[in-house]
Design an enzyme around this catalytic site. Structure first.
Site, PDB file in Angstrom:
ATOM      1  N   LYS A 199     -78.095 -49.375  39.566  1.00  0.00           N
ATOM      2  CA  LYS A 199     -76.805 -49.330  40.262  1.00  0.00           C
ATOM      3  C   LYS A 199     -76.051 -48.098  39.783  1.00  0.00           C
ATOM      4  CE  LYS A 199     -72.806 -51.997  41.687  1.00  0.00           C
ATOM      5  NZ  LYS A 199     -72.041 -50.759  41.834  1.00  0.00           N
ATOM      6  N   ARG A 244     -71.449 -43.564  48.023  1.00  0.00           N
ATOM      7  CA  ARG A 244     -72.395 -44.103  49.002  1.00  0.00           C
ATOM      8  C   ARG A 244     -72.439 -43.172  50.211  1.00  0.00           C
ATOM      9  NH1 ARG A 244     -73.579 -49.765  50.055  1.00  0.00           N
ATOM     10  NH2 ARG A 244     -75.378 -49.853  51.456  1.00  0.00           N
ATOM     11  N   ARG A 251     -69.209 -43.848  53.009  1.00  0.00           N
ATOM     12  CA  ARG A 251     -69.170 -45.302  53.186  1.00  0.00           C
ATOM     13  C   ARG A 251     -68.191 -45.706  54.275  1.00  0.00           C
ATOM     14  NH1 ARG A 251     -68.570 -49.918  48.516  1.00  0.00           N
ATOM     15  NH2 ARG A 251     -67.928 -51.626  49.860  1.00  0.00           N
ATOM     16  N   GLU A 306     -77.038 -43.040  47.457  1.00  0.00           N
ATOM     17  CA  GLU A 306     -75.882 -42.655  46.637  1.00  0.00           C
ATOM     18  C   GLU A 306     -76.030 -41.196  46.253  1.00  0.00           C
ATOM     19  OE1 GLU A 306     -73.313 -44.492  44.988  1.00  0.00           O
ATOM     20  OE2 GLU A 306     -73.779 -46.477  45.797  1.00  0.00           O
ATOM     21  N   PHE A 327     -82.142 -45.335  48.627  1.00  0.00           N
ATOM     22  CA  PHE A 327     -82.698 -46.643  48.288  1.00  0.00           C
ATOM     23  C   PHE A 327     -83.106 -47.465  49.505  1.00  0.00           C
ATOM     24  CE2 PHE A 327     -78.013 -46.943  47.818  1.00  0.00           C
ATOM     25  CZ  PHE A 327     -77.713 -47.792  48.878  1.00  0.00           C
ATOM     26  N   ARG A 337     -71.665 -58.720  53.437  1.00  0.00           N
ATOM     27  CA  ARG A 337     -71.730 -58.907  51.987  1.00  0.00           C
ATOM     28  C   ARG A 337     -72.464 -60.224  51.756  1.00  0.00           C
ATOM     29  NH1 ARG A 337     -69.207 -56.335  47.973  1.00  0.00           N
ATOM     30  NH2 ARG A 337     -67.613 -55.429  49.321  1.00  0.00           N
ATOM     31  N   LYS A 349     -75.367 -57.687  42.771  1.00  0.00           N
ATOM     32  CA  LYS A 349     -75.103 -56.662  41.755  1.00  0.00           C
ATOM     33  C   LYS A 349     -74.945 -57.325  40.397  1.00  0.00           C
ATOM     34  CE  LYS A 349     -70.313 -56.435  43.373  1.00  0.00           C
ATOM     35  NZ  LYS A 349     -69.288 -55.561  43.982  1.00  0.00           N
TER      36      LYS A 349
END
Length: 516
Positions: free
Chosen positions: A212, A217, A232, A261, A301, A373, A379
């Site tokens: 992470k 982003r 983002r 990222e 990713f 979400r 996370k």
């Protein structure tokens, strides 16, 4: 439509716990909107302004707030939207005064419920429960279309207001126009939180663990040599990140949409703090000079489209395999796939030692749920807590009007016996906590103005935060990141609060590669 009708619906949504009832209230309102009101009303009910930030903060709102309110509602949705656009367009010399006059005029025409609604909306503090998932259900009911069709259109477009207008005007045919398209950013998939890797594995089973990163982003769209990079928030930042463009152009894929990222790295490969990376974003001049001083490195990713094939519905394991074949190792996120808690824990330790935030655990069978979400991404990162002293509090606005809300937090300076401010927070507070602290802090007051109540440094609160960053705005040169109140500590005296040196140690630990 009158603003009062929308405000009344907002109140009904906030007052009920039933999701079905909330969706019913929304659907009834949506069905009555004129076509040119739909996008504005949907944005407002989701707690957002279509104009984005309009330069209205708590102080300006407080100064513009009229002593009374209109007796009868007269404002329409269209009139208010025009007024908000004028607020956003007020720039240059005298703009603050112009905004204040515009805002005062608008609020003077509003009833008290309308004033409260507008105050919360302008400050981004509107809490009414009309979240995107609920809006999707309400749109499906109002437009008489399947909820899955609405959900997919929102997912691939990232534009709930436009989807709402298309659904209400043209039904399923309108929704069918929304698909994955190059150079139209999708909403990013988001994550919930797990307490540790053991919990993540319990919830997901064998999973992918990604480092992470505390970066920016980005979503990268490529077709041939044409590359565009989106933030983002779906802003086009291509001009600010030529390194990312160069990497994307070098990829063998004819077309791709990549999720990742971007980080600024030190010479030893450890990351600079987030705010340092963000110096590169929003730049339109001196980009090359900044590139020399602060180069950026992308880490991808996920892949959402590859050589014309849309991959959102594919299992994560398939997307990760496709990514491995499309992106060179130096531009891929560090990742392990495991069901072994020891291996996952070792990867977390390795990631923290490299200076990163923690890990992301991802279910291998998960589709890419843009804008969601969900529970398929988790996370895992250390959370710090400190016992800090409340130095002052600001009066709230919107639904917190009349309550002391935004706390000024200080750590103890063991050398002087005083307290050093580290930042502010209004997060983590329940209604009961707001009521209690308003009464308690007024009893501790030593000075005040229209905005702020300064208090004796006696009240200790346990504050959770994600990190410490350098800041020129506070005396210690440091500020807490994502601070929120966990609880008050009436059992602790101010003399027992944590010290500035403790905060400095946390900051040094993060910079040195240990986030604990």
């Amino acid at each position: 439509m009158r603003l009062a009708e929308l405000v009344e619906t907002s109140g009904r949504i906030a007052a009920t716990r039933s999701r079905l009832a909330k969706a019913g209230h929304l659907a009834e309102l949506l069905a009555r909107l004129a076509p040119d009101e739909v996008e504005v009303a949907v944005s407002w009910l989701a707690g957002e302004l279509s104009q984005g930030r309009v330069g209205v903060g708590p102080a300006l709102l407080r100064d513009a707030w009229p002593p009374g309110a209109a007796d009868e509602p007269s404002l329409t949705v269209g009139e208010v939207d025009v007024a908000v656009t004028r607020l956003a367009e007020a720039t240059g010399a005298g703009s603050q005064r112009a905004r204040g006059e515009l805002l005062a005029g608008l609020l003077a025409r509003a009833t008290r419920p309308e004033q409260e609604f507008l105050g919360g909306l302008l400050l981004g503090e509107l809490r009414q429960g009309a979240l995107e998932g609920l809006m999707v259900d309400a749109l499906a009911r109002a437009a008489e279309v399947p909820a899955d069709a609405v959900r997919r259109a929102v997912m691939v477009s990232g534009d709930l207001p436009s989807v709402a207008r298309a659904a209400l005007e043209s039904g399923a045919e309108g929704l069918a126009r929304f698909g994955v398209r190059l150079f139209r950013p999708l909403q990013p998939m988001l994550a919930q939180t797990a307490e540790g890797v053991d919990e993540a594995l319990d919830r997901l089973g064998r999973a992918a663990f990604d480092a992470k990163l505390d970066g920016a982003r980005v979503q990268v769209h490529k077709e041939g040599d044409e590359v565009r990079v989106f933030s983002r928030g779906a802003n086009d930042v291509t001009a600010a990140v030529p390194e990312v463009v160069a990497v994307a152009r070098s990829l063998p894929a004819a077309s791709a949409i990549l999720d990742g990222e971007v980080l600024a790295l030190r010479g030893d490969g450890t990351p600079w703090p987030f705010q340092v990376t963000m110096r590169r974003f929003g730049r339109r001049s001196d980009v090359e000079a900044m590139r020399e001083k602060l180069p950026l490195t992308p880490f991808f990713f996920d892949v959402l489209l590859l050589d014309g094939d849309e991959l959102l519905a594919r299992p994560a394991a398939e997307r990760f395999d496709a990514l491995a074949g499309a992106v060179p190792a130096f531009a891929a996120i560090p990742r392990v796939v495991t069901a072994d808690p020891s291996e996952a824990a070792a990867f977390l330790e390795q990631t923290l030692a490299a200076g990163h935030e923690g890990v992301m655990a991802k279910a291998l069978d998960a589709p890419y749920e843009a804008g969601s979400r969900g529970s398929l991404w988790l996370k895992v990162k250390p959370t710090h807590t400190l016992d800090l002293v409340v130095l002052a509090a600001e009066w709230g606005s919107g639904r917190r009007r009349g309550r002391l809300s935004n706390l000024h937090l200080g750590a103890r300076d063991s050398a002087t016996g005083g307290f050093v401010m580290l930042g502010k927070t209004f997060k983590g507070m329940t209604d009961e906590m707001l009521a209690w602290q308003t009464e308690r802090l007024q009893r501790l007051a030593v000075a005040h103005d229209r905005r702020t109540v300064h208090v004796r440094p006696e009240l200790v609160a346990e504050i959770a935060f994600d990190g410490v960053q350098e800041s020129p705005h506070y005396p210690a040169g440091l500020a807490l990141r994502f601070a929120r109140v966990k609880r008050y500590r009436p059992d602790k005296r101010a003399e027992e609060a944590d010290t500035v040196e403790t905060v400095r140690r946390i900051h040094r630990g993060i910079r040195g590669g240990s986030a604990r």
